[in-house]
Every structure is written in C-alpha cells, then in structure tokens.
Motif scaffolding. Structure first.
Motif, PDB file in Angstrom:
ATOM      1  N   ASN A   1       2.590   1.580  -3.404  1.00 24.92           N
ATOM      2  CA  ASN A   1       1.634   2.128  -4.388  1.00 24.92           C
ATOM      3  C   ASN A   1       1.525   3.644  -4.224  1.00 24.92           C
ATOM      4  N   SER A   2       1.488   4.081  -2.959  1.00 22.00           N
ATOM      5  CA  SER A   2       1.242   5.508  -2.704  1.00 22.00           C
ATOM      6  C   SER A   2       2.438   6.378  -3.099  1.00 22.00           C
ATOM      7  N   ILE A   3       3.641   5.799  -3.234  1.00 28.24           N
ATOM      8  CA  ILE A   3       4.775   6.612  -3.712  1.00 28.24           C
ATOM      9  C   ILE A   3       5.057   6.349  -5.196  1.00 28.24           C
ATOM     10  N   GLY A   4       4.140   5.671  -5.851  1.00 23.00           N
ATOM     11  CA  GLY A   4       4.274   5.513  -7.297  1.00 23.00           C
ATOM     12  C   GLY A   4       5.075   4.312  -7.753  1.00 23.00           C
TER      13      GLY A   4
ATOM     14  N   GLY B   1       0.842  -1.211   0.000  1.00 21.40           N
ATOM     15  CA  GLY B   1       0.000   0.000   0.000  1.00 21.40           C
ATOM     16  C   GLY B   1       0.872   1.253   0.000  1.00 21.40           C
ATOM     17  N   HIS B   2       1.904   1.253   0.853  1.00 21.10           N
ATOM     18  CA  HIS B   2       2.817   2.404   0.900  1.00 21.10           C
ATOM     19  C   HIS B   2       3.573   2.549  -0.411  1.00 21.10           C
TER      20      HIS B   2
ATOM     21  N   ARG C   1      -6.317  -4.406  -2.808  1.00 22.13           N
ATOM     22  CA  ARG C   1      -6.718  -4.180  -1.420  1.00 22.13           C
ATOM     23  C   ARG C   1      -6.829  -5.503  -0.673  1.00 22.13           C
TER      24      ARG C   1
ATOM     25  N   TYR D   1      13.247   3.038   0.178  1.00 27.43           N
ATOM     26  CA  TYR D   1      12.017   3.377   0.893  1.00 27.43           C
ATOM     27  C   TYR D   1      11.825   2.466   2.110  1.00 27.43           C
TER      28      TYR D   1
END
Ligand code: UDP
Length: 248
Positions: free
Chosen positions: A62-65, A59-60, A72, A161
């Motif tokens: 995905n959120s930084i591209g 999820g993290h 989900r 990351y």
C-alpha cells in the motif's frame, strides 16, 4: 467464536461482514490444506503468523502505491479489508523453478528461470484450478484485457518489491500466488490485490542453505512449519523477540 455474519469460509480463512458497508473482516484459521484439500491438518498458531506476515507485506505494498484490499489489522487473527469482487484467477509468479513447473516441464528444482514467469490458473476447486491462457480468460469473461494488463503490471511490480524485501533478510522468493479483486468506487472499478501474501502462498528458501521456510514443509511432511513461519516473521522484523510471536 463470533456473532458477526459469516460471508464465506475458505480453507484457511473466513470472511465476516465488516463494521461499515464495503468492508469485511478476514479471519486467519490454523487449518493447513494441500493437494486441493486432500491433505489437512491444524497447525497451532499458523493463522496468527499469516495475519502478521500478510499485514506487513500488504501494508508495505500500500505504501508504495500498489492498491490492495488491506485496511488494517484488528487483532491476532483478524484484519479489516475492503470488500471486492474476486477475479476467479490464481496468478502465480515464478523466479526459480519448483513445484508444478518443475514437474510439468522437467526443470530441476532450484534452477533460476531465464526471466520471471507469470502464469494464470482458473480458480475452481472442482476442476483442480487448471492452468489457463489469456485467451481462455478473456473469451470466458473471467477478466477483461484491461484487467489482465493491470494484473500483469501489478504482479511484476509486487515481485520486484518482495524479492528485494526478502533478499535483504537472506530469503529467496522462489514463487508465489496472488489473487486480485474489483474494487467498486462509485462509477469507477479498480483492480486491487486481495487475499493474502504469506508463507502459505509463497515459496521462501533460506538464501544460504536453501532450507524451506514455507508451506512445502507441510506438503512434504517435513514438520517445523510454525517454526519456519516464525523465522520469516522474525527476519522481516515483525517480531522483535521470536518467543513473543504468538502473544502479539
Ligand atoms: N499456490 C497457492 N495456492 C494454490 C496453488 C499454488 O498458494 O492453490 C502457490 C504455491 O504455494 C507456490 C506457487 O503458488 O508458492 C506455485 O505453486 P505451484 O504451481 O508450483 O503448485 P504446487 O506445486 O504448490 O501445487
């Protein structure tokens, strides 16, 4: 257990047909295996913990591209993912020497490597996942040069990351294994992160004590595996109360 069509069963996960075309359901089992499945045990609750930890990390990302197959989490043991064609490589990123690199090259476990090292293994159980060079990968068409470039760039970005996320909660990211897939979108093909990222596929050491918080506890018969995974999840803030871990 389920009336859905099983697509594939691996050592630690099962893939079922998803609710829509192009999707699958990834089910996390409690099975632990090591040494090419010569060692096997059921560790109650492991699947639940890995489902949650992998959800958190994917999820993290995905959120930084960083493109991943993760859509989900559905329930305690299952997540909805995009169907991809798996590239038959295990991509290992190392920051600190441990496991096979220590053995093969005689580098003491725990030595910080001069720089992060990316290695490729050909995914083939019969051959015991041999280490391969980029030359083998492109010559045998396991991946194209462009895909390898994408994989390298993504693997290093994921390493930076995740190293930060874990360092912030007092954990050293020693090494980890990634798998990538081809996501077909009309005429386009994209390289995306697939599989899972969990303490099954990472070496995670407590920053102060160097206590192992990963699958090496199973490989080395140390015990306390689900407690260690629960500790990782709790430090990441996935469980507010560690006692509620398996009820989430
Ligand atoms: N790894 C994995 N699956 C494998 C092989 C390795 O998830 O089939 C992970 C392992 O947990 C570690 C990293 O990849 O975090 C590097 O593993 P290594 O090459 O040292 O092999 P090992 O000593 O684990 O056999």
């Amino acid at each position: 257990m389920s009336r859905r069509k099983k697509i594939y069963e691996g050592k630690a996960k099962i893939l079922y047909e998803g609710p829509e075309p192009g999707t699958l359901i990834q089910y996390f089992k409690d099975d632990a295996t090591a040494f090419n499945a010569q060692k096997h045990a059921i560790i109650e609750g492991k699947g639940v913990l890995n489902n949650r930890i992998s959800e958190f990390i994917m999820g993290h990302l995905n959120s930084i591209g960083v493109p991943t197959h993760f859509i989900r989490r559905l329930n305690m043991r299952e997540q909805l993912i995009r169907e991809v064609e798996i590239i038959p490589l295990e991509v290992v990123v190392r920051n600190i020497s441990a496991g096979s690199i220590s053995k093969k090259l005689g580098i003491a476990e725990g030595e910080v490597l001069p720089r992060s090292i990316v290695e490729f293994y050909y995914k083939n159980d019969e051959l015991g996942d041999p280490m391969v060079a980029e030359e083998h990968i492109t010559a045998f068409n396991w991946a194209t040069t462009q895909e390898l470039d994408d994989i390298m760039a993504l693997a290093l970005r994921i390493n930076d990351y995740l190293s930060g996320i874990f360092a912030a909660v007092g954990i050293r990211l020693v090494d980890f294994k990634l798998e990538f897939g081809r996501l077909f979108e009309g005429e386009m093909v994209r390289t995306v992160l697939a599989d899972e990222i969990s303490p099954d596929s990472c070496r995670l050491w407590d920053a102060k004590s160097n206590n192992k918080l990963d699958k090496d506890r199973f490989r080395q018969d140390m015990g306390g595996l689900s407690e260690a995974y629960t500790e990782v999840a709790t430090r990441l803030g996935i469980f507010k109360d560690p006692n509620s871990a398996l009820e989430a």
